[in-house]
Design a protein around this motif. Sequence first.
Motif, PDB file in Angstrom:
ATOM      1  N   GLY A   1      -5.428   4.167  -4.365  1.00  0.00           N
ATOM      2  CA  GLY A   1      -5.249   2.808  -5.329  1.00  0.00           C
ATOM      3  C   GLY A   1      -6.338   2.739  -6.188  1.00  0.00           C
TER       4      GLY A   1
ATOM      5  N   LYS B   1      -1.612  -0.981  -5.077  1.00  0.00           N
ATOM      6  CA  LYS B   1      -2.615  -0.392  -4.326  1.00  0.00           C
ATOM      7  C   LYS B   1      -4.125  -0.756  -4.610  1.00  0.00           C
ATOM      8  CE  LYS B   1       0.199   3.857  -3.417  1.00  0.00           C
ATOM      9  NZ  LYS B   1       0.582   5.028  -3.483  1.00  0.00           N
TER      10      LYS B   1
ATOM     11  N   ALA C   1       0.800  -1.328   0.038  1.00  0.00           N
ATOM     12  CA  ALA C   1       0.143   0.127  -0.105  1.00  0.00           C
ATOM     13  C   ALA C   1       0.839   1.260  -0.043  1.00  0.00           C
ATOM     14  CB  ALA C   1      -0.703   0.128   1.222  1.00  0.00           C
TER      15      ALA C   1
END
Length: 523
Positions: A440, A117, A110
């Motif tokens: 993301g 992501k 992340a």
Amino acid sequence: MKFKPTLLAAALALACGLAQAVTLRVADVGDVQSMDPHSLNETLQLSFTQNIYDPLVSRGKDMSLKPGLATKWTQTSPTVWRFELRKGVTFHDGTPFTADDVVFSFKRGASEGSDMKGYTNPIKEVRKVNDFAVDIETNAPLPILPDTLTSLFIMSKKWCEENKAERPVDRRKGIENYASFKANGTGPYRLKERQPSTRTVIVRNNNYFEKFEGNVDEVIFTPIGNDATRVAAMLSGEVDVMEPVPLQDVERLKAGGFTVLQGPELRTIFLGMDQKRDELLFSNVKGKNPFKDVRVRKAFYQAIDIDAIKSRVMRNASSPTALMVGPGIRGFQPDMNKRLPYDVEAAKKLMAEAGYPNGFEVGMNCPNDRYVNDGPICQAVAASLARIGVKVNLQTETKNTYFPKILRRDTSFYLLGWTPSTTDAHDAISALMATPTDKGQGQFNLGSYSNPKFDELAAKIASEIDDSKRNAYIREAFKIHADDVGHIPLHQQALAWAMRSNVSLVQLPDNRLFFKWVTVKAK
């Protein structure tokens, strides 16, 4: 000098073992760009590194979910899943695998620079329960969470920290770190040698937690970008497996006694357009962006002769599509898969209505070593658009420079392919079509198409557990995207792998190759 019987027996056993070692030589049109499993969400990258690293949840030969580093998973509340971890697993350097590595890997996936992501975006927190259990809490109910984890590979926290590789490299910036060239996974193979753009060698991990179904001890992976050279290497016996097979050489290889595996691929090839900038880059149009006008996007769509691409470029080894996902993906809507008609005159009219009766110039980015006939496809698109006055300044290049460029959105018009790793439509909806965010979502929506109603539906699709309601949301989302001409879908390409007659392997529709399932018989 006399050898003791025990030493002689040991020496003979070692010699026999070495003599029986099996090497598999694999050639691909492009190279694996990095050994870092979080640095690029691209099929070849994931296909290769999945042999070195493991996810919590893996896939079987039928694409069904199966235990990986997690032995089982249960949903303890609408937003929390508990994953029981496999005990007795070690990384290639001997470090024991624990929950700390899982928590670390999700945080790394992340982090800034990560290409993963899209998989971590729905996750609120990963918590260690004990050394062999973690809880994964999502921001909202996510019934397909296990499906989303099959491409997020687990790395050693200790190894990454010791080698200053706590974060993945950012391919957009061309930065590299220790994990770019070295690897330390739990997977069935260990990295032995890495020579970027030349060859990569992996060898069997004899401490792997699963029994090998194949017999390959060593894999030598070689990128050979030129189609004729790759085929020549196959014919001369320099390689055992190659992909993709140039479409014009399929019958030639079959006639030569080679096995050619062909089958549908879950990948959709499509075109994207910059719909965010106020002034289009790489264009002679100043002060505005033609792609912000749906009439221009629709004109481009209708000007492309998809049947000519299928017959002449793809030699009928493609299936034209109107959707961003294809058959085999959960949520595919076959009755909606109807393309806008190819109509040059209608396209010209749309261009004139939008204020471009004479067309305009635009730059187009395209790889020439990633998808089947990617360069020729882009040339055919450019030729089609010329009929409506659009001059396409086409730039084709190796994926090693192509991907960093388009991932930093340094493009106006581009070709891309996408295989939903979850085998679910939400993967493409979230990654390709939803409005980009820093968490993301829309990470591969490189033209920044955006529609608030679409985003609302994307969130509902992620959390809805009722199949009929979920399917209705997917249909509505697909219709919005199609009406907006958010992208221009082209086709699903077909897989074509060639191998020597003594090689047996499993061809998955997501174009990934597990070497642990490959068997090479003695000639």
